[in-house]
Design an enzyme around this catalytic site. Sequence first.
Site, short mmCIF file in Angstrom:
data_model
loop_
_atom_site.label_atom_id
_atom_site.label_comp_id
_atom_site.label_asym_id
_atom_site.label_seq_id
_atom_site.Cartn_x
_atom_site.Cartn_y
_atom_site.Cartn_z
CG ASP A 129 -2.02 0.96 1.28
OD1 ASP A 129 -3.01 0.90 0.53
OD2 ASP A 129 -1.98 1.82 2.26
CD GLU A 151 -2.35 2.22 -3.48
OE1 GLU A 151 -3.18 2.52 -3.54
OE2 GLU A 151 -1.65 2.57 -2.64
C1 GLC Z 1 -4.32 2.91 -0.61
C2 GLC Z 1 -5.68 2.26 -0.34
C3 GLC Z 1 -6.80 2.62 -0.32
C4 GLC Z 1 -6.31 3.52 1.22
C5 GLC Z 1 -5.21 4.36 1.38
C6 GLC Z 1 -4.65 4.64 2.57
O1 GLC Z 1 -4.45 3.90 -1.57
O2 GLC Z 1 -5.78 1.22 -1.52
O3 GLC Z 1 -8.05 2.32 -0.14
O4 GLC Z 1 -7.43 4.27 1.75
O5 GLC Z 1 -4.01 3.67 0.60
O6 GLC Z 1 -4.18 3.51 3.23
#
Ligand code: GLC
Length: 444
Positions: free
Chosen positions: A182, A229
């Site tokens: 993440d 991500e």
């Molecule tokens: C990422 C996750 C999202 C979350 C954010 C903060 O973007 O995919 O759902 O709100 O991180 O953790």
Amino acid sequence: MGGVVYQVYIRSFADSGGDGIGDLPGIAAHLDYLTQLGIDTLWLSPVHPSPNVDWGYDVADYRAVHADYGTLDDLDALIAGAGARGIDIWLDLVPNHTSDRHPWFRDRPEYYVWSERIPNDWKSVFTGEAAWRFDSTRRQFYLHQFTPEQPDLDWWNASVRNEFDDILRYWFDRGVTGFRIDVAHGLIKDRRLRSGEKYMRDRPEVHEIFRRWQEVAGEYIPKPTLMGETYVPLERLPAYYAHLDLAQNFPFLKADFDLDELRPIVETTMAELPKGREPVWFGSNHDHSRMATRWAGGDERKHEAALFLILTLPGSAILYQGDELGLEDGTVSKDRILDVADPPRDPERTPFPWTRGGDEWQSPWLPLADTSRNAEDSSILPYTRDLIARRRELGDGYRTLPSARGVWAYARGETTCVLNMTGDTAEHDGAILQPWQGLILPSS
Ligand code: GLC
């Protein structure tokens, strides 16, 4: 690597307990469905205990399972059951921040980013206001890139790095074979906390963290996969392949479903990809309007075209639960909204319809909206299964081939893929393409 990765949003996938919340035994009970679909990997949304300010992305304990989802034994059983079918399990690792209820926040404040005064212009993604909150106990401000209940960890602190090495090993020892990381591009911030977004995210020092995690992963055979991500522009993506196995391609997801937008993104991605690395494509996730709505506007042929593209491009492909059915965003009335973000992400998080009647969900946490596209009688599901099976026919690499306007033709080794990206009939090399139809042509 990932192959076809299926993203499970646990809370909305399958409820085994009748409490309106999806859970781990629910996933285990549907392994036949996932096996028949032909997927290689299951990526689970965060499984850990969490006050759910950000629905699991505010972790209170990295080594345990949220009671809503079951127990550690349930997770072990899922890993074993999936493994017996050749399906890998990846967890969602949230290393940028914890919940403010994580014991570290009180017991190990030095793990977080503090400042005597608001030091810069950084804004919180969710509130749009200063990303700094005053803590009356410490009489200092702490950084929160997301909600104030999600304090950012200080990745300059060697102890934080050690903690996560141990967390990685803990899960690899249990048979987890990968992580989706993440906010991978945002873990480490400028040490001097200078103003400007370029000092908040996509810092050069982040790659050292991933290099170190690869060392940890390298202790295991086969080496687990690390997928980031990586919310960065296309030209910044190759840098993340220095130490990540997969870097998620958000410019692709965010583009319109339009040949002139998507093809250059694919071409650039492929041209810039470091040697030996593979791309990863997806059109939906739990943070964005589903591709059946955003890209296809509910048109099943157009949705099939999107599936065709994602599943016939080289590398890994991620299907978000429901993509295989053409599931659209749900309708969530204002009084049922539970998300912190604006606009809220609830519509793409509504429960997975297993049947037309929808009786498998009793008082679900988010409304079960339209069940007309469901796992029992979806016309798109056989299409998706067939396409996943046919991925084996495809050769390596990607090369754009000459084609008529509105048609996207590309070579995958000796095989040719042709996709009609228009609502009109088209033609390629003597083959007639219906509106939005994709074809895998045998080598000539
Ligand atoms: C990422 C996750 C999202 C979350 C954010 C903060 O973007 O995919 O759902 O709100 O991180 O953790």
